[in-house]
Write an enzyme that holds these catalytic residues in place. Structure first.
Site, mmCIF file in Angstrom:
data_model
loop_
_atom_site.group_PDB
_atom_site.id
_atom_site.type_symbol
_atom_site.label_atom_id
_atom_site.label_comp_id
_atom_site.label_asym_id
_atom_site.label_seq_id
_atom_site.Cartn_x
_atom_site.Cartn_y
_atom_site.Cartn_z
ATOM 1 N N ASP A 407 0.744 14.185 -15.987
ATOM 2 C CA ASP A 407 -0.664 14.128 -15.743
ATOM 3 C C ASP A 407 -0.809 13.249 -14.541
ATOM 4 O O ASP A 407 0.255 12.792 -13.806
ATOM 5 C CB ASP A 407 -0.837 12.875 -17.218
ATOM 6 N N GLU A 410 -2.877 14.837 -9.281
ATOM 7 C CA GLU A 410 -3.737 15.430 -8.406
ATOM 8 C C GLU A 410 -3.224 15.077 -6.687
ATOM 9 O O GLU A 410 -3.642 15.909 -6.005
ATOM 10 C CB GLU A 410 -5.191 14.701 -8.764
ATOM 11 N N ASP A 485 -9.873 15.546 -18.661
ATOM 12 C CA ASP A 485 -10.411 14.396 -19.529
ATOM 13 C C ASP A 485 -11.945 14.678 -19.807
ATOM 14 O O ASP A 485 -12.865 14.234 -19.184
ATOM 15 C CB ASP A 485 -10.480 13.122 -18.747
#
Length: 800
Positions: A407, A410, A485
Site C-alpha cells: 500500500d 505511489e 480507497d
C-alpha cells in the site's frame, strides 16, 4: 556586458524531409535534414515499434514495462519506396513513412484499408526547466472511432471526448472523473470500421492522452520528458490487441494459488489477536466461505515494517498456524516508508548500505507517513530489491504469512504538496540514473516486484500472492491489484464495475475493488449488491476503514447475511470456471473480464455499454446499481442466452428488462456452454472433490468449453502436471453429443462427472457412452435431467 535577453521559444518543432534511410535486419532508421531520427522496429507482423530522437542519439534502450518473454518474429518483411513514401510491408500491416516530414500511415495488408494515420505526427518542444523536451504525437481520428483502456480511470468505458493524465497518485475517496489516480497504464485500444488497433506509449514521465477532447477529430498523446516511444499493435480483433499488448508487457509469471481466488476479509484494522479470532470464528460459525484474513498497519510495532506489535500479537507464529488450521491464510500489509529510528534494524541496515532515495543535493528523501518521518528504499536499484526481498524471510518462511499487500507505494507522502516525492529525488533506474520525474510512475511497480521476488523465494514450493495499489504497465507479471480507497456509495459500485473492466482490457485482469466501499459506511442493500458484483471480479475482498463501522457479511442483519452467503457460495462453486479463465489469461493474455465491446466489437450497440460484462468466456453479468431496484434493463449480446436462475432462454441483440430481487442479480449463460462447478467449501482444500458438476446448456449447433485443473498450488503444472479437458458440444433436434479430449498429466481426485442438462428439448430415451448403450440406472439418470458418468469418456450421445 550586453546580453540577448530574449530566450528563443521553441514551441513546436517538426521533423523535416528524410535525407537517409538504413535497414538493419528488422530495424529501419530514417534520418531527417534537421537531425530527427525515426527508428521503426518490426517486432511481429502485427506489432511495430516507433522511436524518435531529436539529437540523433537514442538513450539506452531500457523499459520496465516490456517483458523479456514477449513474442518476437514475423513471416514477411519488405521495404519499398515510391515518390512520396517509404513503404514497410508485413503479412498484417502496411506502413507508409512520408519522405517530406516522417508522418506515418498504417493500413491493413489484406484489404489496404486505412487503420491509423498521423495528423501533425511527431513534434516536440524544448523544456528549458529540466534540460529535456516535451514529446508529442497527434493522430487523425477516423470516422466513428472509439477508444478504450488506459487502466483504472473512473469513467465510462468509451473514452472518446475525454482527456487524461498518467501520474500515479494517492487519491483517497476519489470520485467519478477524478484523474489521475493510483495507476499509470499508457495503453489504449481504438476501434473503427470493425477493426481494432492498440497504442502503448512506453514513457514513464508524466504523460497525457487526449481522445478528441481539445480538437474534435484529433487524438494525441504527449509526455513531459523522455522519448516518443510507442508500440502499434494491430488486431483486427480487440481481444487480439489486448492479448498482444499483454504478451508484450507480460502475462502473470505464475497462476495464483486457487485459494487466492476465494473470498477475502479485510479492515483497517483487525487487532488485537482476539479480534482476529472472533472474526474468523464467526465466518466458520455462520458457514460463510472465506480463505484469507488481512492485518492492516496496526499489527506492527509503531507502524515499523517487518515488525509485530508485542501487545496486540504476542505470538504471531502460533496465531498464524491456528488460523491456517482453520483454513485462513494470513495476509499482511507492507508500506515503503521505513521509520527513521536507529534502534530499528531495517532502517539501520538500509542506512548502512545506502539503499534509501536521496534528494538532488545529497540528503536522504525524508517524508511523513504512518510511522512518522521515514526514508524510502530506491526500488529501481536491483541491489535494493534483492535486499528488500530477503526481508520477507521471517514473515513468510518462519511465521507462515501467506500473502503481502503493498500500500502507499505511489509513493504516498503525507502533508506535502502533490502528496508524493519532489521531482528532484534521484533514482538508480537499473543503472540509468534519473530524477523522480522519470521514476515516479514505476516506483510502486518495482516495490511490488521486489515483494513478489521475496515471497516467491520464501514460500517455495508454493506460489506467491502479492497485491499492489500503485502500478505501471507490466505490473500484472508480479501481482494482483485493487482500485484503492473508494467510497460506500452507489456511484462507487458503478465505478468499481468500470474500473475492473477497464483494467482487464488494459492487460491487468487480477483486480477487484474494496467491496462495500473503503470510506464511509454502506447500508445492507448496497453491501449485498456490491458483493454480487465483487464475486465476479478476479480479486474478491471486502475492505473498509474501521472508524466508519463494521463491514463483515453479518454486519447488516440476517436478511443481508443470507444474500451475501448465497453469493459467496456461488463464487466457490464457480472456482474451477474462474481458474480456467485465469489459465487462459496466463497462457494467452485473454482478459478474464470482457466489456461487451471486447466480446462483440461488430455490434455497434456494445460500443457505449458500461454495466454488462462477460465473466470468462460463457457467463454474462450485470450488477444492480441503484437502491430499491427489483430488476433492471440490460443489453443482451447477440446469440441465445439462458437465465442462470430460471433457465429461460432469451434472444440477444436487444435490451431487455430482467427481474432481480435483492437475493438475485442478472446472470446469463451462453447456449452450448459447459460450466464446471465444485461443491461449496468453507475454504479451498477443505473438501476432497469427489465429483465435478457440469452444467450443460443445450444448443442447436456447436460450442466448445474447457476446464483447467491442477494441484491448486505449487509449480508442478509447469512440468505438465495439469488436466485440461476440452468439451465439444453438438446439439441436434433429437440428440445431444458431447466429445471430450483431455491433455496433461494431472489426475483429479474425482472419478465422475455429474451432468446437469439445461434446456434439453426432448425426453431422453437412450444414452450411449463411447458407442456402448448404457442402462439408465448405471448413470443414475434422474427426472431432473441429471446423470452421473465416468470422467474418462470420449464421446457421449444423449438421444430422444
Amino acid at each position: 556586458m550586453i546580453l540577448n535577453t530574449e530566450l528563443e521559444h521553441k514551441g513546436n518543432i517538426f521533423p523535416s524531409k528524410i535525407i537517409s534511410y538504413e535497414k538493419n535486419l528488422n530495424v529501419l532508421s530514417f534520418k531527417t535534414a534537421n537531425g530527427v531520427v525515426l527508428q521503426v522496429t518490426v517486432r511481429r507482423d502485427s506489432v511495430l515499434r516507433f522511436r524518435y530522437t531529436t539529437t540523433g542519439i537514442f538513450e539506452n534502450d531500457f523499459s520496465y514495462a516490456i517483458t523479456k518473454y514477449a513474442s518476437r518474429g514475423y513471416n514477411f518483411l519488405e521495404v519499398t519506396e515510391n515518390k512520396a513514401n517509404y513503404i514497410i510491408t508485413t503479412t498484417k500491416l502496411i506502413c507508409h513513412v512520408s519522405k517530406s516530414d516522417l508522418r506515418v500511415s498504417l493500413y491493413d495488408a489484406k484489404d489496404k484499408a486505412l487503420i491509423c494515420e498521423d495528423e501533425l505526427g511527431f513534434h516536440w518542444e524544448e523544456s528549458y526547466e529540466f534540460g529535456g523536451d516535451v514529446v508529442k504525437m497527434s493522430k487523425t481520428a477516423q470516422p466513428g472511432e472509439s477508444y478504450y483502456g488506459l487502466g483504472d480511470k473512473p469513467v465510462d468505458n468509451n473514452l472518446k471526448g475525454k482527456r487524461f493524465e498518467n501520474w500515479v497518485t494517492d487519491s483517497y475517496a476519489y470520485g467519478r472523473d477524478t484523474d489521475p489516480i493510483y495507476k499509470a497504464i499508457p495503453f489504449y485500444t481504438a476501434l473503427h470500421n470493425k477493426k481494432a488497433y492498440g497504442i502503448f506509449f512506453d514513457n514513464t514521465f508524466r504523460s497525457f492522452f487526449d481522445f478528441c477532447h481539445e480538437r474534435r477529430n484529433i487524438t494525441s498523446f504527449w509526455a513531459h520528458g523522455g522519448e516518443m516511444n510507442y508500440y502499434f499493435i494491430y488486431g483486427p480483433e480487440m481481444t487480439e490487441v489486448v492479448a498482444n499488448y499483454t504478451d508484450l508487457t507480460g502475462k502473470p509469471h505464475a497462476l495464483p494459488p486457487l485459494w487466492a481466488l476465494g473470498y477475502h476479509q479485510c479492515k483497517w484494522s483487525y487487532y488485537p489477536e482476539s479480534n482476529v479470532k472472533e472474526i474468523t470464528a464467526k465466518f466458520r460459525e455462520l458457514e460463510i466461505p472465506c480463505d484469507a484474513i488481512y492485518l492492516d498497519i496496526d499489527y506492527m510495532e509503531g507502524f515499523r515494517c517487518f515488525t509485530w506489535s508485542k501487545e496486540y500479537f504476542p505470538d504471531p507464529k502460533r496465531m498464524v498456524k491456528e488460523l491456517a488450521d482453520d483454513g485462513f491464510k494470513t495476509i499482511v500489509i507492507i508500506d515503503p516508508g521505513i521509520k527513521i529510528d536507529m534502534d530499528y534494524s531495517v532502517f539501520k541496515e538500509g542506512l548502512d548500505k545506502d539503499y534509501f532515495c536521496k534528494r538532488a543535493d545529497g540528503p536522504y528523501m525524508k517524508g511523513k507517513v504512518w510511522p512518522g518521518e521515514c526514508y524510502f528504499p530506491d526500488f529501481t536499484n536491483p541491489e535494493v530489491r534483492e535486499w528488500w526481498s530477503n526481508l520477507f524471510k521471517e514473515l513468510i518462511e518462519d511465521i507462515g504469512v501467506k500473502g503481502v499487500w503493498n500500500d502507499m507505494n505511489e509513493p504516498a507522502v503525507m502533508d506535502v504538496p502533490g502528496k508524493t516525492f519532489p521531482n528532484d529525488v534521484r533514482h538508480d533506474y537499473e543503472g540509468n540514473p534519473c530524477s523522480h520525474r522519470k521514476a515516479h510512475n514505476v516506483y510502486g511497480m518495482q516495490m511490488a516486484r521486489a515483494t513478489y521476488q521475496g515471497l516467491k523465494k520464501f514460500c517455495y514450493p508454493k506460489r506467491p500472492f502479492v497485491i499492489t495499489r500503485a502500478a505501471y504497465s507490466g505490473t500484472q507479471r508480479y501481482t494482483s491489484s485493487w482500485t484503492g480507497d473508494n467510497v460506500a456509495t452507489w456511484d462507487h459500485l458503478n465505478i468499481a464495475n468500470l474500473q475492473a473492466q477497464r483494467m482487464a482490457m488494459s492487460g491487468y485482469s487480477f483486480v477487484g475493488s474494496d467491496i462495500g466501499g473503503f470510506a464511509e459506511q454502506p447500508n445492507g442493500e448496497l453491501y449485498a449488491r456490491w458483493i454480487q458484483l465483487g464475486i465476479f471480479h478476479p480479486f474478491c475482498r471486502t475492505h473498509s476503514s474501521g472508524d466508519h463501522g463494521n463491514q463483515e457479511p453479518w454486519a447488516f442483519g440476517d436478511t443481508i447475511t443470507s444474500v451475501v452467503k448465497k453469493f459467496i457460495e456461488l463464487r466457490y462453486q464457480l472456482l474451477p470456471y474462474l481458474y480456467t479463465a485465469f489459465w487462459r489469461y496466463a497462457e494467452e493474455g485473454i482478459p478474464i473480464l470482457k466489456s461487451l465491446v471486447l466480446y462483440d466489437q461488430d455490434d455497434p450497440q456494445t460500443h457505449y455499454r458500461n454495466d454488462e460484462f462477460m465473466f470468462g468466456e460463457k457467463i454474462l453479468v450485470c450488477p444492480i446499481n441503484g437502491p430499491n431496484q427489483k430488476g433492471r434493463r440490460m443489453y443482451i449480446p447477440r446469440g441465445l442466452w439462458y437465465n442462470f436462475w430460471t433457465d429461460d432462454v432469451v434472444i440477444g441483440g436487444q435490451e431487455l428488462w430482467v427481474d432481480a430481487d435483492l437475493d438475485s442479480m442478472p446472470i446469463f449463460v451462453k447456449d452450448g456452454s459447459i460450466i464446471p462447478k465444485y461443491p461449496i467449501q468453507q475454504y479451498v482444500g477443505e473438501k476432497t472433490i469427489d465429483e465435478l458438476l457440469l452444467d450443460v446448456y443445450y444448443k442447436l449447433g456447436k460450442e466448445e468449453s474447457e476446464v483447467y485443473e491442477d494441484a491448486t498450488d505449487g509449480y508442478d503444472y509447469i512440468k505438465g502436471r495439469y488436466s485440461l479437458r476440452t468439451f465439444k458440444l453438438h446439439g441436434k433436434k433429437n440428440e445431444l453429443i458431447i466429445q471430450q479430449h483431455k491433455s496433461g498429466k494431472f489426475f483429479t481426485t474425482y472419478k465422475t462427472f455429474k451432468l446437469s442438462l439445461h434446456g434439453l428439448p426432448f425426453k431422453i430415451s437412450k444414452v450411449q457412452i463411447d458407442n456402448v448403450e448404457i442402462q439408465f440406472k448405471d448413470i443414475k439418470l434422474n427426472g431432473d435431467n441429471t446423470l452421473v458418468l465416468t470422467k474418462e469418456f470420449t464421446e457421449l450421445h444423449i438421444m430422444a
